[in-house]
Enzyme design. Structure first.
Site, PDB file in Angstrom:
ATOM      1  N   GLU A  46      -6.664  18.808  31.166  1.00 33.61           N
ATOM      2  CA  GLU A  46      -7.601  18.382  30.349  1.00 33.61           C
ATOM      3  C   GLU A  46      -9.375  18.276  31.444  1.00 33.61           C
ATOM      4  OE1 GLU A  46     -10.036  13.963  30.159  1.00 33.61           O
ATOM      5  OE2 GLU A  46      -9.192  15.373  32.039  1.00 33.61           O
ATOM      6  N   GLU A  47      -8.817  18.076  32.277  1.00 31.28           N
ATOM      7  CA  GLU A  47      -9.816  18.069  33.576  1.00 31.28           C
ATOM      8  C   GLU A  47     -10.050  19.493  33.617  1.00 31.28           C
ATOM      9  OE1 GLU A  47     -10.164  15.451  35.039  1.00 31.28           O
ATOM     10  OE2 GLU A  47      -8.382  13.381  35.598  1.00 31.28           O
ATOM     11  N   ASP A  80      -4.694   8.843  37.386  1.00 30.54           N
ATOM     12  CA  ASP A  80      -5.371   9.478  36.494  1.00 30.54           C
ATOM     13  C   ASP A  80      -4.955  10.634  35.587  1.00 30.54           C
ATOM     14  OD1 ASP A  80      -7.468  11.005  34.492  1.00 30.54           O
ATOM     15  OD2 ASP A  80      -8.776  11.153  35.637  1.00 30.54           O
TER      16      ASP A  80
END
Length: 434
Positions: free
Chosen positions: A192-193, A160
């Site tokens: 994104e996280e 990821d």
């Protein structure tokens, strides 16, 4: 978390250990591996296997670089260098660090396209940030007979989402070898996280034209090599309670904020299991039930002090309906459970909330999957309302969410190599659109 567990946790005044700004993703089932076992010496040189592969060596390079959210500039530089050496024109899109982070890193999105084609019709995109902590890259031989496809690659970001990043690049390069003018661009975003800051920045930039110059978006996340037909929506909120502190031997002299918040949290905890007609949150045939997670609970100063404050943070995965409807349902539930108490405050601080996201699946040769976790997809506004050609959105990638964000994050060589084939198939379908 049901009420009995919640009360025990609160009375002990515990705080759930979560990294600030990150939501735990839901679990998918693990994928299957092809059988290509052949006898081999036990001292097989795994590092040499990686070095001999353009895909595996690129994946290793970017995974060895720590790139926790708000610290992505080093991996960005590595990608800029690599893509520039392989006939891409590259641009840096500077993205300020997130407001709640003290990083001084000058990080950026990476935007790349074939030389002379600044407006590619096909965009492959994933993210280059990871959750903390960084875990070193490592290789692990399969047990028993050696099978190259079953070599396991572990480390933070190996799944990821640097697996998607590497596979996308190689798939694009393969197409460029066959057709140098293939209209494919690459967008690798930051944060994104942490709520999608990088994708939001791209969405708000001049690159996101109206109408769009692109007709296909291929997003990369761990999907077990399956094509995702949609994912749940996302909504967050906080509940705060006020009380009056006092000595615990004379509790009538104060007012417990924890006692105020307990029935409210109990009601919130069950909203996904209650029918809409009875005041619950909606479900759907495609996405199942709406789920809620009371992720943090805080309150009080000491066991012998009546607590003057308490709070909780809640994440909701929406299975149906709009964000506004869900907020109204939650407001009513909180008001009912608290008896309209003025000591309870409900806040919806997240302006990045979104409803369930339906995706395109019109490319043959893929198994389909519906997922519960969130992505950058809703962060990119597509201005195709007045366009004859509507933008298609696909979500695909190697690895499984089962291990993403965990201490054993990893995937096999076979899965990573299959992902190149999958992305190539999606590119082929997009090229045929014109």
């Amino acid at each position: 978390m049901k009420l009995s567990h919640l009360a025990a946790a609160l009375s002990a005044q515990l705080v759930a250990p979560v990294a600030a700004g990150y939501l735990r993703q839901d679990i998918l089932t693990a994928g299957t591996l092809r059988d290509t076992t052949v006898p081999a010496a036990p001292n097989e040189d795994l590092n040499q296997i990686v070095s001999d592969s353009q895909l595996l060596s690129l994946h290793r390079t970017i995974c060895e670089i720590e790139s926790v959210s708000n610290h992505e500039s080093t991996v960005g530089e590595a990608l800029i260098k690599y893509l520039g050496e392989h006939d891409f024109t590259t641009e840096k899109q500077i993205v300020p660090v997130d407001e709640d982070d003290d990083s001084t890193d000058e990080r950026y999105n990476v935007w790349a396209y074939p030389k002379g084609s600044p407006k590619p019709k096909i965009i492959l995109t994933s993210h280059i940030d990871t959750v903390p902590p960084h875990i070193n890259y490592s290789l692990h031989a399969p047990e028993g007979d050696f099978d190259r496809a079953n070599i396991t690659i572990k480390g933070r970001g190996t799944v990821d989402a640097k697996a998607s990043v590497a596979a996308m690049i190689i798939a694009a390069l393969d197409h460029m070898k066959e057709s140098p003018d293939v209209p494919v661009g690459l967008l690798f975003v930051v944060s994104e996280e942490r709520g999608g800051t990088g994708m939001i920045h791209f969405s708000d930039s001049e690159l996101n034209t109206s109408p769009p110059f692109f007709h296909t978006l291929i997003f990369g996340e761990p999907t077990e090599l399956k094509l995702v037909d949609g994912h749940k929506g996302n909504l967050r909120f906080d509940v705060e309670a006020k009380g009056v502190s006092a000595h615990s031997g004379y509790p009538w002299l104060g007012h417990s904020a924890i006692s105020e918040i307990l029935p409210v949290l109990a009601r919130i905890d069950g909203l996904g299991d209650i029918p809409v007609e009875d005041g619950g949150l909606p479900s759907s045939e495609k996405y199942g039930s709406t789920t809620l997670n009371i992720g943090t609970v805080r309150g009080g100063a000491a066991g012998n002090v009546v607590p003057e404050s308490a709070s909780a943070s809640v994440a909701v995965r929406l299975a149906d309906g709009t964000v506004e409807d869900a907020q109204d349902i939650i407001r009513k539930a909180v008001a009912d459970a608290s008896g309209g108490s003025k000591n309870i405050t409900l806040k919806f601080p997240d302006d990045k909330a979104y409803p369930p996201i339906d995706l395109d699946t019109d490319v043959d040769g893929f198994e389909l999957l519906t997922v519960n976790y969130g992505t950058d997809i809703p962060k990119l506004d597509i201005h195709d309302e007045d366009s004859d050609v509507k933008v298609k959105r696909y979500l695909y990638g190697p690895g499984t969410i089962l291990v993403a964000h965990g201490v054993d994050e990893g995937l096999t060589v076979g899965d990573l190599e299959k992902a190149v084939e999958g992305y190539s198939k999606l590119i082929d379908a997009a090229v045929k659109r014109g």
